[in-house]
Design a protein around this motif. Structure first.
Motif, PDB file in Angstrom:
ATOM      1  N   THR A 124      90.981  93.632  45.388  1.00 22.47           N
ATOM      2  CA  THR A 124      91.121  93.898  46.756  1.00 22.47           C
ATOM      3  C   THR A 124      90.095  93.203  47.456  1.00 22.47           C
ATOM      4  O   THR A 124      88.840  93.140  47.013  1.00 22.47           O
ATOM      5  CB  THR A 124      91.024  95.299  47.204  1.00 22.47           C
ATOM      6  N   VAL A 125      90.295  92.407  48.606  1.00 20.19           N
ATOM      7  CA  VAL A 125      89.251  91.926  49.552  1.00 20.19           C
ATOM      8  C   VAL A 125      89.207  92.877  50.678  1.00 20.19           C
ATOM      9  O   VAL A 125      90.324  93.227  51.280  1.00 20.19           O
ATOM     10  CB  VAL A 125      89.687  90.478  49.944  1.00 20.19           C
ATOM     11  N   THR A 126      88.157  93.403  50.913  1.00 24.20           N
ATOM     12  CA  THR A 126      88.011  94.560  51.962  1.00 24.20           C
ATOM     13  C   THR A 126      87.098  93.796  53.115  1.00 24.20           C
ATOM     14  O   THR A 126      85.916  93.395  52.749  1.00 24.20           O
ATOM     15  CB  THR A 126      87.352  95.862  51.702  1.00 24.20           C
ATOM     16  N   ILE A 143      82.372  92.447  53.953  1.00 28.67           N
ATOM     17  CA  ILE A 143      83.122  91.715  53.064  1.00 28.67           C
ATOM     18  C   ILE A 143      83.072  92.232  51.799  1.00 28.67           C
ATOM     19  O   ILE A 143      81.768  91.957  51.304  1.00 28.67           O
ATOM     20  CB  ILE A 143      83.370  90.254  53.214  1.00 28.67           C
ATOM     21  N   PHE A 144      83.814  92.728  51.115  1.00 32.17           N
ATOM     22  CA  PHE A 144      83.951  93.189  49.656  1.00 32.17           C
ATOM     23  C   PHE A 144      84.944  92.483  48.715  1.00 32.17           C
ATOM     24  O   PHE A 144      85.990  92.392  49.432  1.00 32.17           O
ATOM     25  CB  PHE A 144      83.868  94.739  49.565  1.00 32.17           C
ATOM     26  N   PHE A 145      84.557  92.196  47.761  1.00 33.83           N
ATOM     27  CA  PHE A 145      85.597  91.842  46.933  1.00 33.83           C
ATOM     28  C   PHE A 145      85.690  92.994  45.586  1.00 33.83           C
ATOM     29  O   PHE A 145      84.487  92.987  45.081  1.00 33.83           O
ATOM     30  CB  PHE A 145      85.580  90.378  45.810  1.00 33.83           C
ATOM     31  N   ASN A 146      86.643  93.737  45.816  1.00 32.65           N
ATOM     32  CA  ASN A 146      86.631  95.026  44.960  1.00 32.65           C
ATOM     33  C   ASN A 146      85.592  95.749  45.572  1.00 32.65           C
ATOM     34  O   ASN A 146      85.104  95.944  46.923  1.00 32.65           O
ATOM     35  CB  ASN A 146      86.363  95.247  43.401  1.00 32.65           C
ATOM     36  N   GLN A 147      84.397  96.185  44.741  1.00 37.44           N
ATOM     37  CA  GLN A 147      83.381  96.866  45.284  1.00 37.44           C
ATOM     38  C   GLN A 147      82.053  96.064  45.535  1.00 37.44           C
ATOM     39  O   GLN A 147      81.146  96.692  46.049  1.00 37.44           O
ATOM     40  CB  GLN A 147      83.140  98.338  44.393  1.00 37.44           C
ATOM     41  N   VAL A 148      82.423  94.970  45.216  1.00 36.09           N
ATOM     42  CA  VAL A 148      81.109  93.945  45.283  1.00 36.09           C
ATOM     43  C   VAL A 148      80.983  93.347  46.996  1.00 36.09           C
ATOM     44  O   VAL A 148      81.797  92.705  47.275  1.00 36.09           O
ATOM     45  CB  VAL A 148      81.180  92.816  44.325  1.00 36.09           C
ATOM     46  N   ALA A 187      77.885  86.038  42.482  1.00 37.27           N
ATOM     47  CA  ALA A 187      78.224  85.867  41.034  1.00 37.27           C
ATOM     48  C   ALA A 187      79.265  87.065  40.457  1.00 37.27           C
ATOM     49  O   ALA A 187      80.014  86.645  39.814  1.00 37.27           O
ATOM     50  CB  ALA A 187      76.967  85.507  40.247  1.00 37.27           C
ATOM     51  N   GLU A 188      78.600  88.060  41.052  1.00 37.80           N
ATOM     52  CA  GLU A 188      79.644  89.377  40.663  1.00 37.80           C
ATOM     53  C   GLU A 188      80.955  89.232  41.062  1.00 37.80           C
ATOM     54  O   GLU A 188      81.882  89.667  40.359  1.00 37.80           O
ATOM     55  CB  GLU A 188      78.731  90.678  40.979  1.00 37.80           C
ATOM     56  N   ALA A 189      81.043  88.837  42.246  1.00 42.88           N
ATOM     57  CA  ALA A 189      82.288  88.636  43.172  1.00 42.88           C
ATOM     58  C   ALA A 189      83.137  87.541  42.295  1.00 42.88           C
ATOM     59  O   ALA A 189      84.236  87.985  42.255  1.00 42.88           O
ATOM     60  CB  ALA A 189      82.083  88.137  44.585  1.00 42.88           C
ATOM     61  N   THR A 190      82.454  86.471  41.933  1.00 44.49           N
ATOM     62  CA  THR A 190      83.273  85.493  41.172  1.00 44.49           C
ATOM     63  C   THR A 190      84.028  86.198  39.891  1.00 44.49           C
ATOM     64  O   THR A 190      85.203  85.637  39.447  1.00 44.49           O
ATOM     65  CB  THR A 190      82.417  84.389  40.668  1.00 44.49           C
ATOM     66  N   GLU A 191      83.360  87.185  39.276  1.00 38.57           N
ATOM     67  CA  GLU A 191      83.963  87.900  38.094  1.00 38.57           C
ATOM     68  C   GLU A 191      85.092  88.656  38.391  1.00 38.57           C
ATOM     69  O   GLU A 191      86.245  88.672  37.792  1.00 38.57           O
ATOM     70  CB  GLU A 191      82.762  88.590  37.385  1.00 38.57           C
ATOM     71  N   VAL A 192      85.220  89.048  39.868  1.00 39.17           N
ATOM     72  CA  VAL A 192      86.018  90.027  40.203  1.00 39.17           C
ATOM     73  C   VAL A 192      87.387  88.964  40.505  1.00 39.17           C
ATOM     74  O   VAL A 192      88.407  89.608  40.287  1.00 39.17           O
ATOM     75  CB  VAL A 192      85.871  90.711  41.604  1.00 39.17           C
ATOM     76  N   LEU A 193      87.256  87.688  40.917  1.00 37.38           N
ATOM     77  CA  LEU A 193      88.146  86.661  41.363  1.00 37.38           C
ATOM     78  C   LEU A 193      89.031  86.190  39.936  1.00 37.38           C
ATOM     79  O   LEU A 193      90.028  86.007  40.268  1.00 37.38           O
ATOM     80  CB  LEU A 193      87.623  85.635  41.908  1.00 37.38           C
TER      81      LEU A 193
END
Length: 397
Positions: A365-367, A333-338, A353-359
């Motif tokens: 995009t959630v892949t 599972i990815f949040f953008n590229q994370v 924590a990086e994914a939280t910044e994406v949110l």
């Protein structure tokens, strides 16, 4: 209107007739100078409104010249009286335009279960027709809104190598957004010459990838209508299925509808985020679509988006209960590229924590990579927060 491509041979009008207590625009008319080949898709809700009862059999004939739309009242669950009002409004339009009543389509949106008064139509139909003009499409887009924060318009140009054609799409929708379509109206117009049978297949294909791939709150309305009219007013040869011009038309039609669909999700009642749920590596497109829909419609997932919480556990859970066969030990599972999940396991607190910044972004995009095949599908959803409850708790008051 210079930044939108307006198809030739169409005119538009909108005004405030008093249906809305607020005094805002609530009556709109789209008119083709000549009968247009037409296709339509409608709600699959078994409870459907009076205007659909009038319009569906007419659109089945493949031709339409005028579309009358009102907002502020859905004319749904209004019985025989509501059906009579719908038929009367249709007669008023036909008489004022001097066209066959069978060429008139109707659409309504607003509160369910309240009788639609005929007086606003009787008092304003002549003014509405007199106001018809080529440059008033934005007025229609505004007049069809209910809880929308803004009007929704998209356009495109395409060519058959000799002649250029325009496509214009107008839509409304913000809540009760969930396939199969949902409290949304869409009107798509082109000045290309295309027969109704090809229009129908092109529209259904485009709707599947757009209006039937979005969700705001899981509710499906009684009034959903999307109409596609092609009047051939630009001149040029008839566009035949299988031709390069047909491919160009379908491609641009899909883009216009997807642009409108994204606007609807972005304008979801109280929404602060537009999220693409992309499931890839599936065994079939149906499997990918089923899983993507399961994630996109999960209230727990949507509230996590609102809270900017990279809670991938809710996402993998929604994939798991979607009904498709999955191997949890293969899911990424990815949040953008994370990457927050690899082989069904957490990738650790730093990446989360990086994914939280994406949110925190307004769009992301959630892949979900299933690693089981080579097909993919996308669904578009919004977050779900306090404002949605507030808007819908007070909707009738």
């Amino acid at each position: 209107m210079s930044h939108f491509d307006i198809p030739a041979g169409f005119r538009f009008a909108g005004l405030a007739s008093g249906i809305k207590k607020s005094g805002k625009l609530d009556l709109a008319l789209i008119c083709s100078d000549q009968p247009a080949a037409t296709a339509g898709v409608f709600t699959q809700n078994k409870v459907y409104a009076a205007p659909l009862q009038v319009t569906k059999p007419r659109i089945a004939g493949g031709v339409c010249q005028a579309v009358l739309i009102n907002s502020g009242n859905a004319n749904a669950c209004t019985g025989e009286a509501g059906l009579q009002v719908a038929q009367q409004t249709s007669q008023l339009v036909a008489k004022q335009l001097n066209i066959d009543e069978e060429l008139v389509a109707l659409a309504s949106t607003g509160v369910i279960g309240v009788q639609l008064p005929i007086i606003p139509f009787e008092q304003n139909m002549d003014k509405l027709v007199d106001a018809l003009a080529e440059d008033r499409a934005l007025v229609v887009a505004e007049a069809i809104m209910t809880t929308d924060a803004y009007s929704k318009v998209a356009s495109a140009r395409f060519s058959d190598g000799e002649k250029a054609y325009n496509i214009l799409g107008l839509a409304k929708g913000a809540g009760m957004i969930h396939p199969n379509m949902a409290t949304m109206l869409g009107f798509v117009l082109t000045d290309a010459a295309i027969d109704a049978q090809f229009l129908d297949s092109a529209l259904r294909q485009a709707v599947k990838k757009s209006f039937n791939s979005i969700t705001v709150d899981g509710d499906t309305s009684t009034n959903d209508t999307v109409l596609l009219l092609a009047n051939g007013a630009a001149g040029g040869k008839k566009i035949e299925p299988g031709s390069e011009a047909a491919q160009a038309f379908v491609q641009h039609l899909e883009r216009v509808l997807l642009d409108l669909a994204k606007m609807i999700v972005r304008d979801g009642e109280g929404a602060t985020k537009l999220v693409e749920i992309k499931v890839q590596g599936a065994e079939s497109e149906d499997a990918a679509r089923t899983a993507a829909k399961s994630v996109a419609t999960s209230s727990l997932v949507k509230t996590a988006f609102f809270g900017e919480d990279a809670n991938w556990g809710r996402i993998i859970s929604a994939v798991g209960y979607s009904g498709i066969d999955v191997d949890q030990n293969k899911i990424d599972i990815f949040f953008n590229q994370v990457a927050v999940t690899k082989d069904g396991l957490s990738t650790g607190p730093e990446l989360e924590a990086e994914a939280t910044e994406v949110l925190k972004l307004p769009e992301f995009t959630v892949t979900v990579e299933l690693n089981q095949g080579d097909t993919c599908s996308s669904y578009y959803t919004s977050d779900l927060g306090y404002e949605y409850i507030k808007i819908n708790a007070d909707y009738r008051t």
